[in-house]
Design a protein around this motif. Structure first.
Motif, mmCIF file in Angstrom:
data_model
loop_
_atom_site.group_PDB
_atom_site.id
_atom_site.type_symbol
_atom_site.label_atom_id
_atom_site.label_comp_id
_atom_site.label_asym_id
_atom_site.label_seq_id
_atom_site.Cartn_x
_atom_site.Cartn_y
_atom_site.Cartn_z
ATOM 1 N N PRO A 1 0.816 -1.225 0.000
ATOM 2 C CA PRO A 1 0.000 0.000 0.000
ATOM 3 C C PRO A 1 0.846 1.271 0.000
ATOM 4 C CG PRO A 1 -0.664 -1.490 1.780
ATOM 5 C CD PRO A 1 0.591 -2.044 1.188
ATOM 6 N N LEU A 2 0.467 2.212 -0.851
ATOM 7 C CA LEU A 2 1.128 3.516 -0.926
ATOM 8 C C LEU A 2 0.108 4.576 -1.312
ATOM 9 C CD1 LEU A 2 4.381 2.653 -2.914
ATOM 10 C CD2 LEU A 2 4.300 3.462 -0.561
ATOM 11 N N HIS A 3 0.317 5.798 -0.853
ATOM 12 C CA HIS A 3 -0.491 6.925 -1.309
ATOM 13 C C HIS A 3 0.206 7.547 -2.517
ATOM 14 C CE1 HIS A 3 2.401 9.541 0.729
ATOM 15 N NE2 HIS A 3 2.249 8.772 1.794
ATOM 16 N N GLY A 4 -0.458 8.489 -3.161
ATOM 17 C CA GLY A 4 0.063 9.060 -4.406
ATOM 18 C C GLY A 4 1.489 9.559 -4.320
ATOM 19 N N TYR A 5 1.780 10.387 -3.312
ATOM 20 C CA TYR A 5 3.146 10.915 -3.176
ATOM 21 C C TYR A 5 4.136 9.771 -2.960
ATOM 22 C CZ TYR A 5 7.226 13.328 -1.374
ATOM 23 O OH TYR A 5 8.510 13.761 -1.173
ATOM 24 N N GLY A 6 3.736 8.775 -2.183
ATOM 25 C CA GLY A 6 4.601 7.617 -1.928
ATOM 26 C C GLY A 6 4.907 6.844 -3.203
ATOM 27 N N ILE A 7 3.913 6.731 -4.070
ATOM 28 C CA ILE A 7 4.110 6.059 -5.357
ATOM 29 C C ILE A 7 5.164 6.811 -6.166
ATOM 30 C CG2 ILE A 7 3.057 5.471 -7.589
ATOM 31 C CD1 ILE A 7 0.370 5.148 -6.029
ATOM 32 N N ALA A 8 4.960 8.125 -6.312
ATOM 33 C CA ALA A 8 5.889 8.947 -7.099
ATOM 34 C C ALA A 8 7.301 8.872 -6.536
ATOM 35 C CB ALA A 8 5.399 10.387 -7.144
ATOM 36 N N LYS A 9 7.422 8.992 -5.220
ATOM 37 C CA LYS A 9 8.733 8.969 -4.578
ATOM 38 C C LYS A 9 9.416 7.612 -4.751
ATOM 39 C CE LYS A 9 11.015 10.061 -0.317
ATOM 40 N NZ LYS A 9 11.075 10.021 1.070
ATOM 41 N N GLU A 10 8.670 6.549 -4.545
ATOM 42 C CA GLU A 10 9.230 5.194 -4.668
ATOM 43 C C GLU A 10 9.706 4.913 -6.101
ATOM 44 O OE1 GLU A 10 9.257 1.070 -2.750
ATOM 45 O OE2 GLU A 10 8.658 2.957 -1.874
ATOM 46 N N VAL A 11 8.901 5.311 -7.088
ATOM 47 C CA VAL A 11 9.282 5.095 -8.491
ATOM 48 C C VAL A 11 10.537 5.893 -8.821
ATOM 49 C CG1 VAL A 11 8.602 5.523 -10.902
ATOM 50 C CG2 VAL A 11 6.981 4.454 -9.307
ATOM 51 N N GLU A 12 10.584 7.137 -8.385
ATOM 52 C CA GLU A 12 11.757 7.971 -8.664
ATOM 53 C C GLU A 12 13.018 7.384 -8.025
ATOM 54 O OE1 GLU A 12 13.268 12.591 -8.353
ATOM 55 O OE2 GLU A 12 11.141 12.148 -8.084
ATOM 56 N N GLU A 13 12.911 6.936 -6.784
ATOM 57 C CA GLU A 13 14.065 6.330 -6.101
ATOM 58 C C GLU A 13 14.485 5.027 -6.772
ATOM 59 O OE1 GLU A 13 13.127 5.921 -1.944
ATOM 60 O OE2 GLU A 13 13.012 8.093 -1.662
ATOM 61 N N LEU A 14 13.511 4.194 -7.098
ATOM 62 C CA LEU A 14 13.790 2.899 -7.714
ATOM 63 C C LEU A 14 14.512 3.044 -9.047
ATOM 64 C CD1 LEU A 14 13.301 -0.194 -7.495
ATOM 65 C CD2 LEU A 14 11.123 0.187 -8.635
ATOM 66 N N THR A 15 14.142 4.073 -9.803
ATOM 67 C CA THR A 15 14.720 4.271 -11.136
ATOM 68 C C THR A 15 15.872 5.280 -11.123
ATOM 69 O OG1 THR A 15 13.155 6.029 -11.715
ATOM 70 C CG2 THR A 15 12.499 3.747 -12.249
ATOM 71 N N ALA A 16 16.353 5.633 -9.942
ATOM 72 C CA ALA A 16 17.440 6.601 -9.787
ATOM 73 C C ALA A 16 17.125 7.910 -10.525
ATOM 74 C CB ALA A 16 18.761 6.013 -10.256
ATOM 75 N N GLY A 17 15.855 8.333 -10.459
ATOM 76 C CA GLY A 17 15.440 9.596 -11.051
ATOM 77 C C GLY A 17 15.115 9.541 -12.528
ATOM 78 N N ARG A 18 15.292 8.386 -13.162
ATOM 79 C CA ARG A 18 15.012 8.255 -14.597
ATOM 80 C C ARG A 18 13.527 8.411 -14.898
ATOM 81 N NH1 ARG A 18 13.572 4.154 -17.508
ATOM 82 N NH2 ARG A 18 13.936 2.632 -15.858
ATOM 83 N N VAL A 19 12.665 7.914 -14.000
ATOM 84 C CA VAL A 19 11.217 8.039 -14.184
ATOM 85 C C VAL A 19 10.679 8.925 -13.069
ATOM 86 C CG1 VAL A 19 9.001 6.819 -14.283
ATOM 87 C CG2 VAL A 19 11.061 5.743 -15.229
ATOM 88 N N ARG A 20 10.135 10.072 -13.474
ATOM 89 C CA ARG A 20 9.529 11.010 -12.527
ATOM 90 C C ARG A 20 8.064 11.166 -12.906
ATOM 91 N NH1 ARG A 20 14.660 14.555 -12.681
ATOM 92 N NH2 ARG A 20 15.678 13.816 -10.779
ATOM 93 N N LEU A 21 7.200 10.958 -11.939
ATOM 94 C CA LEU A 21 5.761 11.023 -12.197
ATOM 95 C C LEU A 21 5.204 12.358 -11.720
ATOM 96 C CD1 LEU A 21 4.823 7.451 -10.908
ATOM 97 C CD2 LEU A 21 5.246 8.166 -13.265
ATOM 98 N N GLY A 22 4.780 13.177 -12.672
ATOM 99 C CA GLY A 22 4.104 14.417 -12.321
ATOM 100 C C GLY A 22 2.718 14.107 -11.779
ATOM 101 N N ALA A 23 2.139 15.051 -11.056
ATOM 102 C CA ALA A 23 0.835 14.832 -10.429
ATOM 103 C C ALA A 23 -0.241 14.460 -11.450
ATOM 104 C CB ALA A 23 0.422 16.066 -9.643
#
Length: 108
Positions: free
Chosen positions: A21-43
């Motif tokens: 389980p993750l909230h929206g900001y958590g999803i964006a942060k986790e994806v960015e960290e996992l991809t070393a900043g390669r994938v950034r999800l705008g709101a």
């Protein structure tokens, strides 16, 4: 063949991190960290994807907090997990095929 495949990179990573389980900001942060900043999800991208994935039945609200900001946590459904697993198999097969071809070129 599943008409929903291949997944976009954005959808793939959202489904990947929503194995818990993750909230929206958590999803964006986790994806960015996992991809070393390669994938950034705008709101807009993120919440549009969440709406789409919810409509398809691939994710669901896990918890809806009634605080001032009304945070919702999301998680994969069984259908979302099935689609994600199908995509992982498809990607694995592509990598295996590439390896075979590259090894055959090395022999030439």
């Amino acid at each position: 063949m599943n008409p929903d495949l291949p997944l976009t990179e954005t959808i793939y990573y959202i489904l990947l991190v929503l194995h818990r389980p993750l909230h929206g900001y958590g999803i964006a942060k986790e994806v960015e960290e996992l991809t070393a900043g390669r994938v950034r999800l705008g709101a807009g991208t993120l919440y549009g994807a969440i709406k789409n994935l919810s409509k398809k039945g691939w994710i669901r609200v896990y918890k809806d907090e009634e605080d001032a900001r009304r945070k919702k946590e999301y998680i994969l459904t069984d259908e979302g997990r099935r689609v994600f697993d199908e995509e992982q198999k498809r990607l694995k097969k592509m990598l295996e095929d590439a390896k075979k071809v590259r090894e055959s070129y090395a022999k030439v």
